[in-house]
Design a protein around this motif. Structure first.
Motif, PDB file in Angstrom:
ATOM      1  N   LEU A   3      39.342  41.238  39.534  1.00  7.53           N
ATOM      2  CA  LEU A   3      39.353  42.645  38.943  1.00  7.53           C
ATOM      3  C   LEU A   3      39.658  43.795  40.633  1.00  7.53           C
ATOM      4  CD1 LEU A   3      38.044  44.651  37.871  1.00  7.53           C
ATOM      5  CD2 LEU A   3      35.692  44.491  38.636  1.00  7.53           C
ATOM      6  N   ALA A   4      39.971  43.342  41.767  1.00  4.12           N
ATOM      7  CA  ALA A   4      40.393  43.905  42.525  1.00  4.12           C
ATOM      8  C   ALA A   4      41.901  43.980  42.654  1.00  4.12           C
ATOM      9  CB  ALA A   4      40.012  43.590  44.021  1.00  4.12           C
ATOM     10  N   ALA A   5      42.477  42.840  42.385  1.00  2.00           N
ATOM     11  CA  ALA A   5      44.395  43.240  42.168  1.00  2.00           C
ATOM     12  C   ALA A   5      44.405  44.155  41.164  1.00  2.00           C
ATOM     13  CB  ALA A   5      44.372  41.633  41.855  1.00  2.00           C
ATOM     14  N   LEU A   6      43.732  44.207  40.078  1.00  2.00           N
ATOM     15  CA  LEU A   6      44.212  44.921  38.637  1.00  2.00           C
ATOM     16  C   LEU A   6      43.819  46.346  39.139  1.00  2.00           C
ATOM     17  CD1 LEU A   6      43.082  43.131  35.875  1.00  2.00           C
ATOM     18  CD2 LEU A   6      45.103  43.798  36.339  1.00  2.00           C
ATOM     19  N   GLN A   7      42.992  47.135  40.523  1.00  2.00           N
ATOM     20  CA  GLN A   7      42.403  48.016  40.575  1.00  2.00           C
ATOM     21  C   GLN A   7      43.646  48.680  42.166  1.00  2.00           C
ATOM     22  OE1 GLN A   7      38.051  47.940  41.576  1.00  2.00           O
ATOM     23  NE2 GLN A   7      37.986  48.045  39.427  1.00  2.00           N
ATOM     24  N   GLU A   8      44.108  47.526  42.501  1.00  2.00           N
ATOM     25  CA  GLU A   8      45.287  47.879  43.236  1.00  2.00           C
ATOM     26  C   GLU A   8      44.080  47.948  44.679  1.00  2.00           C
ATOM     27  OE1 GLU A   8      48.294  50.355  42.489  1.00  2.00           O
ATOM     28  OE2 GLU A   8      48.333  49.978  40.557  1.00  2.00           O
ATOM     29  N   ASP A   9      43.434  47.464  44.752  1.00  2.00           N
ATOM     30  CA  ASP A   9      42.098  47.620  45.754  1.00  2.00           C
ATOM     31  C   ASP A   9      42.699  45.872  47.128  1.00  2.00           C
ATOM     32  OD1 ASP A   9      40.217  47.570  47.443  1.00  2.00           O
ATOM     33  OD2 ASP A   9      39.182  48.308  46.401  1.00  2.00           O
ATOM     34  N   SER A  56      50.174  46.139  42.607  1.00  2.00           N
ATOM     35  CA  SER A  56      49.685  45.316  41.645  1.00  2.00           C
ATOM     36  C   SER A  56      49.515  44.292  41.164  1.00  2.00           C
ATOM     37  CB  SER A  56      49.021  46.014  40.789  1.00  2.00           C
ATOM     38  OG  SER A  56      49.927  46.894  39.971  1.00  2.00           O
ATOM     39  N   ARG A  57      50.982  43.469  41.114  1.00  3.49           N
ATOM     40  CA  ARG A  57      51.911  42.475  40.632  1.00  3.49           C
ATOM     41  C   ARG A  57      51.844  41.540  41.982  1.00  3.49           C
ATOM     42  NH1 ARG A  57      55.976  40.353  41.542  1.00  3.49           N
ATOM     43  NH2 ARG A  57      56.881  41.960  42.630  1.00  3.49           N
ATOM     44  N   VAL A  58      51.784  41.828  43.035  1.00  6.15           N
ATOM     45  CA  VAL A  58      52.063  40.922  44.470  1.00  6.15           C
ATOM     46  C   VAL A  58      50.740  40.352  44.342  1.00  6.15           C
ATOM     47  CG1 VAL A  58      52.267  40.392  46.463  1.00  6.15           C
ATOM     48  CG2 VAL A  58      53.877  41.465  45.418  1.00  6.15           C
ATOM     49  N   LEU A  59      49.292  41.780  43.985  1.00  5.95           N
ATOM     50  CA  LEU A  59      48.029  41.187  44.049  1.00  5.95           C
ATOM     51  C   LEU A  59      47.502  40.545  43.433  1.00  5.95           C
ATOM     52  CD1 LEU A  59      47.067  44.654  45.547  1.00  5.95           C
ATOM     53  CD2 LEU A  59      47.678  43.037  46.662  1.00  5.95           C
ATOM     54  N   LEU A  60      47.712  39.950  42.352  1.00  2.00           N
ATOM     55  CA  LEU A  60      47.679  39.891  40.624  1.00  2.00           C
ATOM     56  C   LEU A  60      48.308  38.326  41.791  1.00  2.00           C
ATOM     57  CD1 LEU A  60      45.973  39.592  38.629  1.00  2.00           C
ATOM     58  CD2 LEU A  60      47.691  40.158  37.015  1.00  2.00           C
ATOM     59  N   GLU A  61      49.354  37.813  41.588  1.00  3.70           N
ATOM     60  CA  GLU A  61      49.705  36.981  42.062  1.00  3.70           C
ATOM     61  C   GLU A  61      48.965  35.614  43.262  1.00  3.70           C
ATOM     62  OE1 GLU A  61      53.896  37.129  42.756  1.00  3.70           O
ATOM     63  OE2 GLU A  61      54.715  37.726  40.426  1.00  3.70           O
ATOM     64  N   THR A  62      48.387  37.056  43.915  1.00  2.00           N
ATOM     65  CA  THR A  62      47.445  36.280  44.495  1.00  2.00           C
ATOM     66  C   THR A  62      46.450  36.047  44.118  1.00  2.00           C
ATOM     67  OG1 THR A  62      48.653  37.842  46.719  1.00  2.00           O
ATOM     68  CG2 THR A  62      46.486  36.743  46.924  1.00  2.00           C
ATOM     69  N   ALA A  63      45.587  36.365  43.473  1.00  2.00           N
ATOM     70  CA  ALA A  63      44.373  36.402  42.890  1.00  2.00           C
ATOM     71  C   ALA A  63      44.309  35.343  41.929  1.00  2.00           C
ATOM     72  CB  ALA A  63      43.870  37.547  42.372  1.00  2.00           C
ATOM     73  N   ASN A  64      45.564  35.322  40.832  1.00  2.00           N
ATOM     74  CA  ASN A  64      45.355  33.348  40.549  1.00  2.00           C
ATOM     75  C   ASN A  64      46.107  32.589  40.361  1.00  2.00           C
ATOM     76  OD1 ASN A  64      45.969  35.428  37.964  1.00  2.00           O
ATOM     77  ND2 ASN A  64      47.560  36.103  37.800  1.00  2.00           N
ATOM     78  N   ARG A  65      46.662  32.022  42.273  1.00  2.00           N
ATOM     79  CA  ARG A  65      47.151  31.286  43.149  1.00  2.00           C
ATOM     80  C   ARG A  65      45.300  30.944  43.084  1.00  2.00           C
ATOM     81  NH1 ARG A  65      50.313  30.304  46.068  1.00  2.00           N
ATOM     82  NH2 ARG A  65      48.914  29.976  48.131  1.00  2.00           N
ATOM     83  N   HIS A  66      44.579  30.846  43.220  1.00  2.00           N
ATOM     84  CA  HIS A  66      42.824  30.293  42.574  1.00  2.00           C
ATOM     85  C   HIS A  66      42.590  29.949  41.910  1.00  2.00           C
ATOM     86  CE1 HIS A  66      44.097  33.163  47.029  1.00  2.00           C
ATOM     87  NE2 HIS A  66      43.277  32.305  46.950  1.00  2.00           N
ATOM     88  N   ALA A  84      46.081  21.082  43.142  1.00  2.00           N
ATOM     89  CA  ALA A  84      45.592  22.055  43.612  1.00  2.00           C
ATOM     90  C   ALA A  84      45.474  22.686  45.089  1.00  2.00           C
ATOM     91  CB  ALA A  84      43.939  23.116  42.622  1.00  2.00           C
ATOM     92  N   LEU A  85      44.569  22.379  45.981  1.00  2.00           N
ATOM     93  CA  LEU A  85      44.926  22.395  47.270  1.00  2.00           C
ATOM     94  C   LEU A  85      45.482  21.948  47.735  1.00  2.00           C
ATOM     95  CD1 LEU A  85      40.533  21.316  47.935  1.00  2.00           C
ATOM     96  CD2 LEU A  85      41.634  23.773  47.790  1.00  2.00           C
ATOM     97  N   SER A  86      46.325  20.978  47.676  1.00  2.17           N
ATOM     98  CA  SER A  86      47.413  20.502  48.338  1.00  2.17           C
ATOM     99  C   SER A  86      48.701  21.852  48.263  1.00  2.17           C
ATOM    100  CB  SER A  86      48.338  19.354  47.361  1.00  2.17           C
ATOM    101  OG  SER A  86      46.592  18.212  48.082  1.00  2.17           O
ATOM    102  N   HIS A  87      48.795  22.819  46.117  1.00  3.42           N
ATOM    103  CA  HIS A  87      49.821  23.453  46.297  1.00  3.42           C
ATOM    104  C   HIS A  87      49.005  24.200  46.794  1.00  3.42           C
ATOM    105  CE1 HIS A  87      51.237  26.321  43.827  1.00  3.42           C
ATOM    106  NE2 HIS A  87      52.919  25.410  42.870  1.00  3.42           N
ATOM    107  N   HIS A  88      48.128  24.754  46.895  1.00  4.10           N
ATOM    108  CA  HIS A  88      47.725  26.396  47.641  1.00  4.10           C
ATOM    109  C   HIS A  88      47.852  25.807  48.855  1.00  4.10           C
ATOM    110  CE1 HIS A  88      46.118  29.979  48.128  1.00  4.10           C
ATOM    111  NE2 HIS A  88      44.627  29.232  48.402  1.00  4.10           N
ATOM    112  N   ILE A  89      47.610  24.985  49.676  1.00  7.88           N
ATOM    113  CA  ILE A  89      48.264  24.982  51.752  1.00  7.88           C
ATOM    114  C   ILE A  89      49.711  25.028  51.440  1.00  7.88           C
ATOM    115  CG2 ILE A  89      47.844  23.551  53.255  1.00  7.88           C
ATOM    116  CD1 ILE A  89      44.758  22.605  51.752  1.00  7.88           C
ATOM    117  N   SER A  90      50.495  24.424  50.597  1.00 12.80           N
ATOM    118  CA  SER A  90      51.688  23.716  50.795  1.00 12.80           C
ATOM    119  C   SER A  90      52.316  25.142  50.973  1.00 12.80           C
ATOM    120  CB  SER A  90      52.818  23.106  50.392  1.00 12.80           C
ATOM    121  OG  SER A  90      52.106  22.929  49.002  1.00 12.80           O
ATOM    122  N   THR A  91      52.293  26.316  49.735  1.00 12.52           N
ATOM    123  CA  THR A  91      52.554  27.350  49.183  1.00 12.52           C
ATOM    124  C   THR A  91      52.405  28.325  49.724  1.00 12.52           C
ATOM    125  OG1 THR A  91      51.437  27.657  47.467  1.00 12.52           O
ATOM    126  CG2 THR A  91      53.452  26.084  47.568  1.00 12.52           C
TER     127      THR A  91
END
Length: 106
Positions: A3-9, A56-66, A84-91
């Motif tokens: 939601l924050a990403a879509l609101q560009e916050d 907002s695209r980059v922010l949404l990618e950040t949110a979706n990583r979780h 999932a955690l290994s991928h999150h940490i290594s990337t």
């Protein structure tokens, strides 16, 4: 986070991201390591703020990583959570180009 990403916050996204990671650190029940992880989180967040354009695209990618992490926690699948955690940490960090000669690696 989405939601924050879509609101560009960006600030709200970073706040949610911090809370998310702090909760994971707490759930890991590693009190000796938790302060180190918290400091790493602060520096990681600062790096992201300084090195990304608010978009907002980059922010949404950040949110979706979780999402994979949340899904694995909800399912109770330890192997999926580890993946999932290994991928999150290594990337999360771009380590830059490899500057060592092949024979110098060990």
């Amino acid at each position: 986070m989405r939601l924050a990403a879509l609101q560009e916050d960006e600030y709200a996204l970073l706040e949610s991201d911090c809370l998310f990671h702090l909760r994971l650190f707490e759930a890991a029940a590693m009190p000796v390591v938790e302060p180190v992880l918290q400091r790493c989180l602060v520096h990681s967040q600062r790096f992201k703020i300084l090195n990304t354009e608010p978009d907002s695209r980059v922010l949404l990618e950040t949110a979706n990583r979780h999402v994979a992490i949340v899904d694995a926690v909800k399912s109770g699948d330890a192997a999926a959570l580890e993946t999932a955690l290994s991928h999150h940490i290594s990337t999360i960090v771009d380590f830059g180009p490899d500057v060592l000669p092949l024979n110098a690696k060990s």
